[in-house]
Write a protein that holds these residues in place. Structure first.
Motif, short mmCIF file in Angstrom:
data_model
loop_
_atom_site.label_atom_id
_atom_site.label_comp_id
_atom_site.label_asym_id
_atom_site.label_seq_id
_atom_site.Cartn_x
_atom_site.Cartn_y
_atom_site.Cartn_z
N VAL A 153 -1.81 11.11 -14.83
CA VAL A 153 -1.06 11.43 -13.61
C VAL A 153 0.40 11.01 -13.75
O VAL A 153 1.32 11.77 -13.41
CB VAL A 153 -1.72 10.75 -12.40
CG1 VAL A 153 -0.83 10.87 -11.17
CG2 VAL A 153 -3.09 11.35 -12.13
N VAL A 154 0.62 9.80 -14.27
CA VAL A 154 2.00 9.33 -14.46
C VAL A 154 2.74 10.23 -15.44
O VAL A 154 3.91 10.59 -15.23
CB VAL A 154 2.00 7.87 -14.95
CG1 VAL A 154 3.41 7.43 -15.34
CG2 VAL A 154 1.44 6.95 -13.88
N GLY A 155 2.06 10.62 -16.53
CA GLY A 155 2.70 11.48 -17.52
C GLY A 155 3.06 12.85 -16.96
O GLY A 155 4.13 13.40 -17.25
N ILE A 156 2.16 13.42 -16.15
CA ILE A 156 2.44 14.74 -15.57
C ILE A 156 3.58 14.64 -14.55
O ILE A 156 4.43 15.54 -14.47
CB ILE A 156 1.16 15.30 -14.92
CG1 ILE A 156 0.15 15.66 -16.01
CG2 ILE A 156 1.47 16.52 -14.07
CD1 ILE A 156 -1.17 16.15 -15.49
N MET A 157 3.60 13.55 -13.78
CA MET A 157 4.73 13.35 -12.86
C MET A 157 6.05 13.30 -13.62
O MET A 157 7.05 13.88 -13.20
CB MET A 157 4.52 12.06 -12.06
CG MET A 157 3.40 12.14 -11.03
SD MET A 157 3.07 10.54 -10.25
CE MET A 157 4.67 10.19 -9.54
N THR A 158 6.05 12.61 -14.75
CA THR A 158 7.26 12.53 -15.57
C THR A 158 7.65 13.91 -16.10
O THR A 158 8.84 14.26 -16.15
CB THR A 158 7.04 11.57 -16.75
OG1 THR A 158 6.66 10.28 -16.25
CG2 THR A 158 8.30 11.42 -17.58
#
Length: 238
Positions: A153-158
């Motif tokens: 999730v954090v990677g996709i937000m980035t």
């Protein structure tokens, strides 16, 4: 000269490259999952060796116990050793037996209760030895996928932030960030799947070993109960 921007935006799509290109939060998640996976395999190997050693000890003790050797001789041969499994239960019961008779035990019921408690405590210690660190496998098996999902999730937000910053929806811009994010989920599954399988297998094996030791404890308690009754009868006759 028009190919320079393309080269500048090129990404290493190997696993190692995706790791180094990921953000620090995603890297932290991946490293944590890898450490958990390594520790999981270390526990699995240790438990497999321990369970095999316990099975061998149970088999040896059963052969010796039912060979016709007297309880006193068997106790003397085991009392000074670092016993495990049925041997530890036997030594605990015989130690309480001898202490009670040396002090002139008068109550057969009290003696039987003390022996049973001594065997229960020895059995509990053996089970704690068998089941130790299995809870870590259960924790990794249940939590690792969600930890990996958090990294995803954090990677996709980035990645979405990078898309907004570049004002481009080109696949070359989106793909690397999404690949880095999905790598966290993949590592989470790599950690979780072996942990779940190992926990189920080792828990079943521990239950079987526990059942064998409990069966011996009940059977040996009955043997000592008969001997206590015989001694009570002998005292009454004297």
């Amino acid at each position: 000269m028009e190919t320079l921007p393309l080269a500048a935006t090129a990404h290493d799509m190997s696993i190692w490259g995706l790791f180094w290109q990921a953000g620090w939060i995603v890297k932290f998640v991946m490293i944590g999952l890898l450490v958990a996976s390594v520790w999981t395999w270390a526990i699995v190997v240790d438990k497999v060796i321990s369970f095999n050693r316990m099975r061998a000890a149970l088999n040896r003790f059963e052969q010796t116990f039912w060979s016709g050797q007297s309880l006193e001789e068997l106790y003397r041969s085991l009392s000074d050793k670092n016993t495990m499994g049925m041997g530890a239960i036997f030594v605990a019961a015989m130690r309480e037996w001898k202490k009670s008779f040396e002090k002139g035990a008068r109550s057969p019921i009290g003696l039987q209760n003390r022996i049973d408690k001594a065997m229960d405590l020895a059995l509990t210690r053996e089970m704690e030895r068998l089941e130790g660190r299995l809870s870590f496998l259960a924790t990794v098996g249940s939590a690792a996928p969600f930890v990996g999902l958090f990294g995803t999730v954090v990677g996709i937000m980035t990645s979405f932030q990078a898309i907004a910053g570049s004002s481009s929806t080109n696949l070359a811009v989106v793909a690397p960030g999404i690949a880095e994010a999905l790598l966290a989920t993949a590592i989470g599954l790599v950690a979780a799947i072996p942990a779940v399988i190992a926990y189920n297998k080792l828990s079943t094996d521990a239950a079987k070993l526990s059942s064998r030791m409990e069966g011996f404890s009940d059977e040996f308690s009955a043997i000592l109960s008969r001997q206590i009754d015989e001694k009570v009868v002998q005292r009454a006759a004297a």
